[in-house]
Write a protein that holds these residues in place. Structure first.
Motif, PDB file in Angstrom:
ATOM      1  N   GLN A   1       0.808  -1.212   0.000  1.00 37.98           N
ATOM      2  CA  GLN A   1       0.000   0.000   0.000  1.00 37.98           C
ATOM      3  C   GLN A   1       0.843   1.265   0.000  1.00 37.98           C
ATOM      4  N   GLN A   2       2.148   1.120  -0.182  1.00 37.21           N
ATOM      5  CA  GLN A   2       2.972   2.332  -0.193  1.00 37.21           C
ATOM      6  C   GLN A   2       2.623   3.209  -1.375  1.00 37.21           C
ATOM      7  N   ASN A   3       2.680   4.508  -1.139  1.00 32.20           N
ATOM      8  CA  ASN A   3       2.365   5.471  -2.191  1.00 32.20           C
ATOM      9  C   ASN A   3       3.554   5.573  -3.141  1.00 32.20           C
ATOM     10  N   LYS A   4       3.698   4.549  -3.946  1.00 37.90           N
ATOM     11  CA  LYS A   4       4.917   4.418  -4.741  1.00 37.90           C
ATOM     12  C   LYS A   4       4.578   3.865  -6.120  1.00 37.90           C
ATOM     13  N   LEU A   5       5.349   4.332  -7.122  1.00 41.00           N
ATOM     14  CA  LEU A   5       5.178   3.865  -8.495  1.00 41.00           C
ATOM     15  C   LEU A   5       6.449   3.157  -8.942  1.00 41.00           C
ATOM     16  N   SER A   6       6.303   1.908  -9.360  1.00 40.60           N
ATOM     17  CA  SER A   6       7.436   1.183  -9.938  1.00 40.60           C
ATOM     18  C   SER A   6       7.153   1.008 -11.423  1.00 40.60           C
ATOM     19  N   MET A   7       8.077   1.475 -12.246  1.00 44.22           N
ATOM     20  CA  MET A   7       7.837   1.412 -13.684  1.00 44.22           C
ATOM     21  C   MET A   7       8.992   0.718 -14.395  1.00 44.22           C
ATOM     22  N   ILE A   8       8.658  -0.187 -15.314  1.00 40.75           N
ATOM     23  CA  ILE A   8       9.682  -0.796 -16.153  1.00 40.75           C
ATOM     24  C   ILE A   8       9.758   0.005 -17.447  1.00 40.75           C
ATOM     25  N   VAL A   9      10.937   0.507 -17.751  1.00 41.22           N
ATOM     26  CA  VAL A   9      11.140   1.245 -18.996  1.00 41.22           C
ATOM     27  C   VAL A   9      11.881   0.313 -19.942  1.00 41.22           C
ATOM     28  N   PHE A  10      11.119  -0.375 -20.780  1.00 37.69           N
ATOM     29  CA  PHE A  10      11.650  -1.473 -21.581  1.00 37.69           C
ATOM     30  C   PHE A  10      11.944  -1.066 -23.014  1.00 37.69           C
ATOM     31  N   SER A  11      11.058  -0.237 -23.581  1.00 39.79           N
ATOM     32  CA  SER A  11      11.048  -0.055 -25.034  1.00 39.79           C
ATOM     33  C   SER A  11      12.169   0.836 -25.557  1.00 39.79           C
TER      34      SER A  11
ATOM     35  N   VAL B   1      16.377  -8.655 -11.211  1.00 38.70           N
ATOM     36  CA  VAL B   1      14.917  -8.741 -11.208  1.00 38.70           C
ATOM     37  C   VAL B   1      14.347  -8.726  -9.794  1.00 38.70           C
ATOM     38  N   ALA B   2      15.094  -9.280  -8.834  1.00 40.35           N
ATOM     39  CA  ALA B   2      14.574  -9.344  -7.465  1.00 40.35           C
ATOM     40  C   ALA B   2      14.362  -7.948  -6.896  1.00 40.35           C
ATOM     41  N   THR B   3      15.267  -7.041  -7.241  1.00 41.33           N
ATOM     42  CA  THR B   3      15.130  -5.664  -6.759  1.00 41.33           C
ATOM     43  C   THR B   3      13.855  -5.046  -7.305  1.00 41.33           C
ATOM     44  N   PHE B   4      13.616  -5.260  -8.615  1.00 41.68           N
ATOM     45  CA  PHE B   4      12.378  -4.726  -9.186  1.00 41.68           C
ATOM     46  C   PHE B   4      11.161  -5.318  -8.480  1.00 41.68           C
ATOM     47  N   LEU B   5      11.158  -6.639  -8.307  1.00 43.41           N
ATOM     48  CA  LEU B   5       9.986  -7.296  -7.709  1.00 43.41           C
ATOM     49  C   LEU B   5       9.758  -6.831  -6.271  1.00 43.41           C
ATOM     50  N   ALA B   6      10.847  -6.622  -5.541  1.00 43.79           N
ATOM     51  CA  ALA B   6      10.707  -6.139  -4.161  1.00 43.79           C
ATOM     52  C   ALA B   6      10.063  -4.752  -4.150  1.00 43.79           C
ATOM     53  N   HIS B   7      10.526  -3.877  -5.051  1.00 47.37           N
ATOM     54  CA  HIS B   7       9.935  -2.540  -5.136  1.00 47.37           C
ATOM     55  C   HIS B   7       8.485  -2.617  -5.609  1.00 47.37           C
ATOM     56  N   ALA B   8       8.251  -3.425  -6.657  1.00 49.05           N
ATOM     57  CA  ALA B   8       6.899  -3.532  -7.215  1.00 49.05           C
ATOM     58  C   ALA B   8       5.935  -4.056  -6.159  1.00 49.05           C
ATOM     59  N   GLY B   9       6.422  -4.994  -5.325  1.00 48.71           N
ATOM     60  CA  GLY B   9       5.576  -5.594  -4.299  1.00 48.71           C
ATOM     61  C   GLY B   9       5.085  -4.590  -3.278  1.00 48.71           C
ATOM     62  N   GLU B  10       5.847  -3.534  -3.026  1.00 48.11           N
ATOM     63  CA  GLU B  10       5.397  -2.554  -2.037  1.00 48.11           C
ATOM     64  C   GLU B  10       4.776  -1.326  -2.686  1.00 48.11           C
ATOM     65  N   SER B  11       4.609  -1.362  -4.004  1.00 50.27           N
ATOM     66  CA  SER B  11       4.069  -0.195  -4.705  1.00 50.27           C
ATOM     67  C   SER B  11       2.590  -0.345  -5.006  1.00 50.27           C
ATOM     68  N   LYS B  12       1.872   0.770  -4.849  1.00 49.63           N
ATOM     69  CA  LYS B  12       0.458   0.768  -5.224  1.00 49.63           C
ATOM     70  C   LYS B  12       0.315   0.685  -6.737  1.00 49.63           C
ATOM     71  N   ASN B  13       1.263   1.286  -7.448  1.00 47.85           N
ATOM     72  CA  ASN B  13       1.172   1.350  -8.903  1.00 47.85           C
ATOM     73  C   ASN B  13       2.388   0.738  -9.560  1.00 47.85           C
ATOM     74  N   GLN B  14       2.121  -0.039 -10.590  1.00 45.61           N
ATOM     75  CA  GLN B  14       3.213  -0.580 -11.396  1.00 45.61           C
ATOM     76  C   GLN B  14       2.877  -0.405 -12.870  1.00 45.61           C
ATOM     77  N   LEU B  15       3.887  -0.010 -13.638  1.00 42.44           N
ATOM     78  CA  LEU B  15       3.668   0.182 -15.072  1.00 42.44           C
ATOM     79  C   LEU B  15       4.794  -0.457 -15.870  1.00 42.44           C
ATOM     80  N   PHE B  16       4.468  -0.822 -17.089  1.00 42.09           N
ATOM     81  CA  PHE B  16       5.463  -1.392 -18.008  1.00 42.09           C
ATOM     82  C   PHE B  16       5.362  -0.634 -19.316  1.00 42.09           C
ATOM     83  N   LEU B  17       6.450   0.042 -19.678  1.00 42.17           N
ATOM     84  CA  LEU B  17       6.386   0.780 -20.932  1.00 42.17           C
ATOM     85  C   LEU B  17       7.472   0.316 -21.884  1.00 42.17           C
TER      86      LEU B  17
END
Lengths: 195, 79
Positions: free
Chosen positions: A37-47, A179-195
């Protein structure tokens, strides 16, 4: 009658215990959910294309302005956007040299994902952005740094494409992660995006 | 109408998305809690973005009005 009276307190005790057990279980589940529920956005910048990078950086700076903690994970084609425009790094094997040669040298060399038309579309969009006073990628990266947007870079993409850390731009507190770092951040984020 | 005691005017004319919201987030701290910033912008998205920003950050948009191609937004700092 007497037996009924005797069993009732027993039943009462049992219910109390089961309620307490249920409460403990619920408490545990809520605690497990709370990090998400953290007020946090994790975004993957792939493209790593101009249009998608612009969208990523506008959302990132906007989210930071809204008071959110923002973490961007640059992976695969996205990593090329983090290269310095003029770095010339030696000691690369043939494949790494080819990747280095074929992929854009930094955010100002990236193209549109649609309507590029041999670079004409990209040039036209950049002209249009200037005319409309829209922030460039340079400005958006500066602003992101000021607003405390974090950038993490996928170590494996760097390795696959043969990018060296010396050819990656300077950005405050940039980290090379897996990848584990991303997943740990994503797990505590309210929002996740993949671009 | 618009008779708020304004502590500061922030001119954001000509700046498109996401600049108005980024600027207000950077400048809201320049006034005291309870004071009002009057924002001038030409970005139509600001009409919905400022209330959304205020709701999320716990501040308040007192009023918005439009005229002569300029949008005025009165933002009260609440925290």
């Amino acid at each position: 009658m007497t037996t009924a009276v005797q069993t009732q307190p027993d039943q009462g005790l049992n219910t109390m215990e089961s309620v307490q057990a249920e409460l403990a279980e619920l408490k545990q589940r809520v605690e497990a959910l709370e990090p998400g529920q953290q007020n946090k956005l994790s975004m993957i910048v792939f493209s790593g294309e101009l249009d998608k990078l612009l969208a990523s950086m506008i959302i990132a700076t906007g989210a930071a302005a809204m008071g959110m903690k923002v973490v961007l994970f640059f992976t695969f084609w996205g990593t090329a956007a983090l290269r310095k425009p003029d770095a010339n790094v030696g000691g690369k094997d043939l494949m790494a040299k080819m990747f280095g040669w074929m992929l854009p040298k930094g955010r100002n060399k990236v193209k549109l994902s649609k309507m590029n038309m041999g670079g004409m579309g990209t040039a036209m969009l950049k002209g249009l952005m200037k005319k409309k006073n829209a922030p460039s990628l340079d400005q958006l990266f500066d602003m992101a740094a000021q607003l405390g947007v974090e950038i993490k870079v996928c170590e494996m993409s760097m390795d696959l494409m043969g990018f060296k850390r010396e050819e990656i731009i300077d950005y405050p507190n940039m980290e090379y992660v897996g990848v584990a770092t991303f997943l740990a951040h994503a797990g505590e984020s309210k929002n996740q995006l993949f671009l | 109408m618009s008779d708020h005691a304004v502590a500061r005017v922030l001119d954001l004319k000509g700046l498109p998305c996401p600049m108005p919201v980024v600027k207000i987030s950077q400048e809201i701290g320049s006034v005291k809690v309870g004071e009002v910033i009057e924002v001038h912008t030409t970005d139509p998205g600001s009409l919905s973005d400022f209330p959304a920003w205020a709701k999320t950050t716990g501040n308040e948009v007192l009023e918005t009005d439009q005229g002569n191609g300029v949008i005025r937004i009165f933002v009260k700092r609440l925290k």
